[in-house]
Each structure stands twice: as C-alpha cells, then as structure tokens.
Enzyme design. Structure first.
Site, PDB file in Angstrom:
ATOM      1  N   HIS A  49      17.024   7.534 -60.924  1.00  0.00           N
ATOM      2  CA  HIS A  49      17.696   6.839 -59.832  1.00  0.00           C
ATOM      3  C   HIS A  49      17.203   5.396 -59.710  1.00  0.00           C
ATOM      4  CE1 HIS A  49      18.171   6.155 -55.310  1.00  0.00           C
ATOM      5  NE2 HIS A  49      19.402   6.348 -55.741  1.00  0.00           N
ATOM      6  N   HIS A  91      20.802  -2.546 -54.564  1.00  0.00           N
ATOM      7  CA  HIS A  91      21.280  -1.476 -53.690  1.00  0.00           C
ATOM      8  C   HIS A  91      21.745  -1.973 -52.329  1.00  0.00           C
ATOM      9  CE1 HIS A  91      20.760   1.621 -50.539  1.00  0.00           C
ATOM     10  NE2 HIS A  91      21.325   2.405 -51.433  1.00  0.00           N
ATOM     11  N   GLU A 159      27.101   3.057 -59.808  1.00  0.00           N
ATOM     12  CA  GLU A 159      27.672   3.174 -58.467  1.00  0.00           C
ATOM     13  C   GLU A 159      28.259   1.844 -58.011  1.00  0.00           C
ATOM     14  OE1 GLU A 159      26.469   4.035 -53.811  1.00  0.00           O
ATOM     15  OE2 GLU A 159      25.106   4.711 -55.405  1.00  0.00           O
TER      16      GLU A 159
END
Length: 300
Positions: A49, A91, A159
């Site tokens: 991750h 992020h 993502e």
C-alpha cells in the site's frame, strides 16, 4: 486509505538497518506470472500500500523500491492533479502531512495539491516527515512513477483519488498510462488494475477502456452488488466492514469481464487480522507492511 500502525512505524528504523547490512536485499515473496488479484494456493495476493509505506515515506519512489527489495511486485498508489495539469502521486488533497510545504510556502494555506504547479511540488521534501533517512525524497509525477514501476518489473493497483476535484482525470490518467507503455495487452492482462472510491469514476474508466481490470473501493450492500458487477471486476472494502458471507456474495457474481468478482481488502498490517480476512476468503490484502502479512498468510 490511511493507516500507519505504531508497531510498523517502530520497525522502520530496524528494517532500514537490516537492509543496509544485507546490501538492500530481502527474501522474495512475489511470484512471477500471477494474474491480477488471483489468490493461488499460496494465499491471497499481497499489495504494498503506497509502496512499503510502513518502512518508507508513502507514495515515493523510495517506497516502491523498498517493496521491490522486500520481494513484492504489486504496489498501490494514489493519483491527483496539479494546478498546471500534471498528474502526481500523493494521497491527501493537501500537501501538509507528507511534505515540508508549510515551511517552503508558508503563505499558501491550506496547501491543496490543485493550487500548486508541478514545479513547485517538485521542490518539496516528501521524506523528512517520515524519517531523516529519507530526507530529499520527492513527490513523483505519475510519469516518473510509472517509469520506476516498469524498471522494477512491478505491477500497479492505481487509485484515482478524489476525481470530483479533477474533471477529466480518468482520460488524462489513461493517456499517461498509454504514453508510458502500460496499456498494451501484456500490461492490461497482468500488471494493472485501476480503482476509485467513486463509482462514477470507475464507470468512466470502464467505458473508455473496457479491457482494463477495475475495482470499486467500498462495501456495497449485497443487494447493490449486481449494479457494480456491470462495470467493475472487484470490490475492495475496508477490512472492518466485511464478513465471510459478504465475500462469498461478491464471489457469486460475474463482473464486467465475465469472471467471478474478487475482493481485495485494506488496510491490514498485523498478522491476526491478515489471517482473519484470509479465512473470510479474500483474494488480496492491501497493506503498509507487506512482509508482515505475507508471513502470516503465505500470500505472494
């Protein structure tokens, strides 16, 4: 998705020392040739991750390099867009948590990614917040990131972050993927998955490139799952929101490519939880500490 366990953080310094002593190597665990998300006899697929983010600053090239040295070829990242239209890997939609932006640009609060140019972001230190050992690490552009993943012979769970802030980011992401060689048959079949918390964004990606494997981040009700199966191949939920029955309900459905749908859960950083979700039947585990999870579940 953001979780960084205290235990994993404490282990970072020790792991860095170990890798230095051993010449930057570690036991390999990522089996070559595995299809996206396919949980083989060895256990669920393990995804690093934001790279090996328990041990290196998240979403940096250093984090994916460390994942490679630990033996993990699947990495996960987050993509957002700068003021001048460059896609970057970060992020949060602000720069404050993971860079020194408050010191470099003290008058630019709230320091949103979309309010800074790519050149301005390239000036920021994205490593010192994590450890002095990583001082000088940078926020990579998506192009830089894709080139490094390619050089490392890794695979990517990408993502699209907060697409509502960045109209057209799906098309732009696919353009960069194409220009960096990631939309040929081999990459699409075995090395790339695109996901988002936005069902609309996943739909757009599926419409533009119906050959791509896609995933929706969330935990739809069992009754709603058939709607998602029309445009995606996986449902990727937070591990606290699922049960074995829910996982089985996902597996009973056929996704956008006519295969049984899959479940990759996040963020699992400890052995007991990893074993718990493995027993639920998940296909993959997304983790900041891939070595911990791999040891617990025998994944690859």
């Amino acid at each position: 998705m953001y979780v960084r366990s205290a235990a994993a953080a404490a282990a970072a310094a020790f792991l860095g020392f170990t890798l230095t002593v051993l010449g930057g190597t570690a036991p390999a665990s990522a089996g070559p040739g595995s299809a996206p998300g396919s949980a083989g006899l060895l256990g669920p697929t393990v995804y690093a991750h934001r790279g090996a983010s328990a041990y290196a600053p998240e979403n940096t090239l250093e984090a994916i390099d460390l994942a490679m040295r630990l033996g993990f070829d699947w990495v996960e990242n987050d993509v957002q867009r700068t003021k001048d239209g460059e896609l970057v890997v970060i992020h949060d939609d602000t720069l404050a948590r993971t860079t020194d932006v408050e010191q470099v640009f003290p008058d630019r609060k709230p320091w949103r990614v979309k309010d800074f140019t790519a050149a301005e972001i390239a000036r920021l230190d994205a490593g010192s917040w994590f450890s002095a050992r990583f001082a000088g690490a940078r926020v990579p552009t998506l192009r830089q990131y894709m080139e490094r993943v390619q050089d490392n012979r890794q695979r990517l769970l990408l993502e699209i972050k907060k697409p509502e802030l960045y109209p057209g980011i799906e098309e732009q992401t696919l353009k960069v993927l194409g220009e960096t060689g990631w939309l040929d048959a081999q990459h699409v079949a075995r090395r790339l998955v695109v996901q988002s918390f936005s069902a609309d964004s996943v739909r757009v990606v599926h419409r533009l490139r119906p050959d791509l494997v896609t995933a929706f981040l969330g935990t739809p009700t069992v009754a709603d799952l058939p709607r998602y199966a029309e445009f995606t191949d996986r449902i990727n939920p937070w591990h606290t929101t699922i049960s074995a029955d829910w996982v089985a309900a996902v597996h009973r459905l056929r996704g956008a490519h006519g295969r049984a749908m899959e479940v990759d859960t996040w963020i699992v950083d400890d052995a007991p939880t990893a074993r718990k979700v493995r027993e639920m039947g998940v296909d993959g585990i997304i983790t900041n500490a891939p070595d911990v999870v791999q040891e617990a579940v025998g994944g690859y």
